[in-house]
Scaffold this motif. Structure first.
Motif, PDB file in Angstrom:
ATOM      1  N   LYS A  62      32.796  47.347  43.087  1.00 52.91           N
ATOM      2  CA  LYS A  62      33.204  46.250  42.217  1.00 52.91           C
ATOM      3  C   LYS A  62      32.021  45.453  41.662  1.00 52.91           C
ATOM      4  N   ILE A  63      30.824  45.667  42.191  1.00 51.08           N
ATOM      5  CA  ILE A  63      29.665  44.963  41.656  1.00 51.08           C
ATOM      6  C   ILE A  63      29.426  45.324  40.183  1.00 51.08           C
ATOM      7  N   PHE A  64      29.796  46.542  39.794  1.00 54.42           N
ATOM      8  CA  PHE A  64      29.563  46.948  38.402  1.00 54.42           C
ATOM      9  C   PHE A  64      30.459  46.201  37.422  1.00 54.42           C
ATOM     10  N   PRO A  65      31.790  46.250  37.553  1.00 55.41           N
ATOM     11  CA  PRO A  65      32.597  45.504  36.587  1.00 55.41           C
ATOM     12  C   PRO A  65      32.420  43.986  36.690  1.00 55.41           C
ATOM     13  N   GLU A  66      32.155  43.497  37.878  1.00 57.79           N
ATOM     14  CA  GLU A  66      32.016  42.053  38.034  1.00 57.79           C
ATOM     15  C   GLU A  66      30.707  41.515  37.458  1.00 57.79           C
ATOM     16  N   ASN A  67      29.834  42.404  37.011  1.00 55.15           N
ATOM     17  CA  ASN A  67      28.571  41.998  36.401  1.00 55.15           C
ATOM     18  C   ASN A  67      28.384  42.615  35.024  1.00 55.15           C
ATOM     19  N   THR A  68      29.498  42.941  34.374  1.00 53.46           N
ATOM     20  CA  THR A  68      29.460  43.588  33.072  1.00 53.46           C
ATOM     21  C   THR A  68      30.304  42.785  32.086  1.00 53.46           C
ATOM     22  N   SER A  69      29.889  42.801  30.829  1.00 56.08           N
ATOM     23  CA  SER A  69      30.668  42.112  29.802  1.00 56.08           C
ATOM     24  C   SER A  69      30.446  42.773  28.455  1.00 56.08           C
ATOM     25  N   CYS A  70      31.287  42.387  27.507  1.00 57.20           N
ATOM     26  CA  CYS A  70      31.067  42.789  26.114  1.00 57.20           C
ATOM     27  C   CYS A  70      31.577  41.684  25.212  1.00 57.20           C
ATOM     28  N   LEU A  86      38.902  37.748  31.655  1.00 55.34           N
ATOM     29  CA  LEU A  86      38.517  38.717  32.680  1.00 55.34           C
ATOM     30  C   LEU A  86      39.573  39.801  32.697  1.00 55.34           C
ATOM     31  N   ASP A  87      39.137  41.060  32.716  1.00 60.20           N
ATOM     32  CA  ASP A  87      40.121  42.131  32.838  1.00 60.20           C
ATOM     33  C   ASP A  87      40.459  42.356  34.311  1.00 60.20           C
ATOM     34  N   ALA A  88      41.293  43.327  34.582  1.00 62.79           N
ATOM     35  CA  ALA A  88      41.786  43.578  35.944  1.00 62.79           C
ATOM     36  C   ALA A  88      40.682  43.939  36.931  1.00 62.79           C
ATOM     37  N   ASP A  89      39.547  44.437  36.430  1.00 66.67           N
ATOM     38  CA  ASP A  89      38.434  44.832  37.297  1.00 66.67           C
ATOM     39  C   ASP A  89      37.358  43.774  37.420  1.00 66.67           C
ATOM     40  N   GLY A  90      37.420  42.747  36.573  1.00 65.93           N
ATOM     41  CA  GLY A  90      36.404  41.704  36.596  1.00 65.93           C
ATOM     42  C   GLY A  90      35.426  41.753  35.444  1.00 65.93           C
ATOM     43  N   ASN A  91      35.572  42.716  34.521  1.00 61.61           N
ATOM     44  CA  ASN A  91      34.735  42.738  33.326  1.00 61.61           C
ATOM     45  C   ASN A  91      35.032  41.494  32.491  1.00 61.61           C
ATOM     46  N   LEU A  92      34.004  40.849  31.990  1.00 63.91           N
ATOM     47  CA  LEU A  92      34.151  39.699  31.118  1.00 63.91           C
ATOM     48  C   LEU A  92      34.160  40.177  29.676  1.00 63.91           C
ATOM     49  N   ILE A  93      35.191  39.803  28.922  1.00 68.57           N
ATOM     50  CA  ILE A  93      35.276  40.144  27.502  1.00 68.57           C
ATOM     51  C   ILE A  93      35.283  38.830  26.735  1.00 68.57           C
ATOM     52  N   ARG A  94      34.323  38.664  25.849  1.00 72.60           N
ATOM     53  CA  ARG A  94      34.259  37.473  25.014  1.00 72.60           C
ATOM     54  C   ARG A  94      34.689  37.837  23.609  1.00 72.60           C
ATOM     55  N   PHE A  95      35.526  36.997  23.036  1.00 71.31           N
ATOM     56  CA  PHE A  95      36.021  37.172  21.666  1.00 71.31           C
ATOM     57  C   PHE A  95      35.556  35.990  20.846  1.00 71.31           C
ATOM     58  N   GLY A  96      35.045  36.243  19.638  1.00 70.76           N
ATOM     59  CA  GLY A  96      34.596  35.123  18.832  1.00 70.76           C
ATOM     60  C   GLY A  96      34.449  35.446  17.366  1.00 70.76           C
ATOM     61  N   GLN A  97      34.348  34.377  16.591  1.00 68.23           N
ATOM     62  CA  GLN A  97      34.103  34.515  15.162  1.00 68.23           C
ATOM     63  C   GLN A  97      33.122  33.437  14.720  1.00 68.23           C
ATOM     64  N   SER A  98      32.486  33.681  13.589  1.00 69.24           N
ATOM     65  CA  SER A  98      31.543  32.700  13.049  1.00 69.24           C
ATOM     66  C   SER A  98      32.267  31.444  12.615  1.00 69.24           C
ATOM     67  N   LEU A  99      31.587  30.307  12.784  1.00 71.54           N
ATOM     68  CA  LEU A  99      32.153  29.034  12.318  1.00 71.54           C
ATOM     69  C   LEU A  99      32.031  28.928  10.813  1.00 71.54           C
ATOM     70  N   LEU A 143      37.503  50.274  38.385  1.00 72.25           N
ATOM     71  CA  LEU A 143      37.739  50.707  39.762  1.00 72.25           C
ATOM     72  C   LEU A 143      38.911  51.664  39.861  1.00 72.25           C
ATOM     73  N   ASP A 144      39.806  51.615  38.874  1.00 74.48           N
ATOM     74  CA  ASP A 144      40.999  52.464  38.841  1.00 74.48           C
ATOM     75  C   ASP A 144      41.395  52.616  37.377  1.00 74.48           C
ATOM     76  N   ILE A 145      41.124  53.773  36.802  1.00 76.74           N
ATOM     77  CA  ILE A 145      41.344  53.982  35.369  1.00 76.74           C
ATOM     78  C   ILE A 145      42.795  53.713  34.977  1.00 76.74           C
ATOM     79  N   ASP A 146      43.758  54.203  35.730  1.00 73.24           N
ATOM     80  CA  ASP A 146      45.169  53.961  35.401  1.00 73.24           C
ATOM     81  C   ASP A 146      45.482  52.466  35.357  1.00 73.24           C
ATOM     82  N   LYS A 147      45.028  51.743  36.346  1.00 73.65           N
ATOM     83  CA  LYS A 147      45.278  50.300  36.415  1.00 73.65           C
ATOM     84  C   LYS A 147      44.607  49.577  35.244  1.00 73.65           C
ATOM     85  N   THR A 148      43.385  49.970  34.939  1.00 72.40           N
ATOM     86  CA  THR A 148      42.650  49.349  33.839  1.00 72.40           C
ATOM     87  C   THR A 148      43.337  49.599  32.506  1.00 72.40           C
TER      88      THR A 148
END
Length: 116
Positions: free
Chosen positions: A56-64, A103-116, A14-19
């Motif tokens: 805000k519907i875009f970042p709030e429904n996006t993830s990686c 969750l980042d400042a815009d609502g994007n969900l970022i998942r971090f993981g590794q194999s067991l 929503l705001d590149i500088d803020k992100t």
């Protein structure tokens, strides 16, 4: 011959500088480019790009998903800066991954993981 080398997520902002500021101050990324309409941050071998949007519907429904090493240490780092998603605590998943989410400042969900 391998053609596919790696994927680079392009998330809504929503705001590149803020992100970019959020990713650099909270998540330990380094800004390599940003203007009013586009931004790029990197950490280790991961780059994340951002495009400017006005809804805000875009970042709030996006993830990686980001594959990591030493997920427990990264979790502690992220927990200290208060970015862990309320439902994203570190845990072993039935699909064979140990992971957590932020969750980042815009609502994007970022998942971090590794194999067991």
């Amino acid at each position: 011959m391998k053609h596919l080398l790696k994927a680079v997520p392009v998330l809504a902002s929503l705001d590149i500088d803020k992100t970019v500021n959020f990713y650099t101050t909270k998540l330990g990324f380094k800004a390599t480019y940003h203007d009013a309409g586009y931004g790029i941050v990197v950490r280790d071998d991961i780059a994340i790009h951002f495009w400017k949007c006005d809804d805000k519907i875009f970042p709030e429904n996006t993830s990686c998903y980001v594959d990591v090493q030493e997920v427990d240490q990264l979790y502690q780092e992220m927990e200290q800066v208060g970015v862990i998603h309320p439902n994203g605590k570190l845990e072993d998943k039935p699909w064979g991954r140990r992971e957590f989410a932020i969750l980042d400042a815009d609502g994007n969900l970022i998942r971090f993981g590794q194999s067991l």
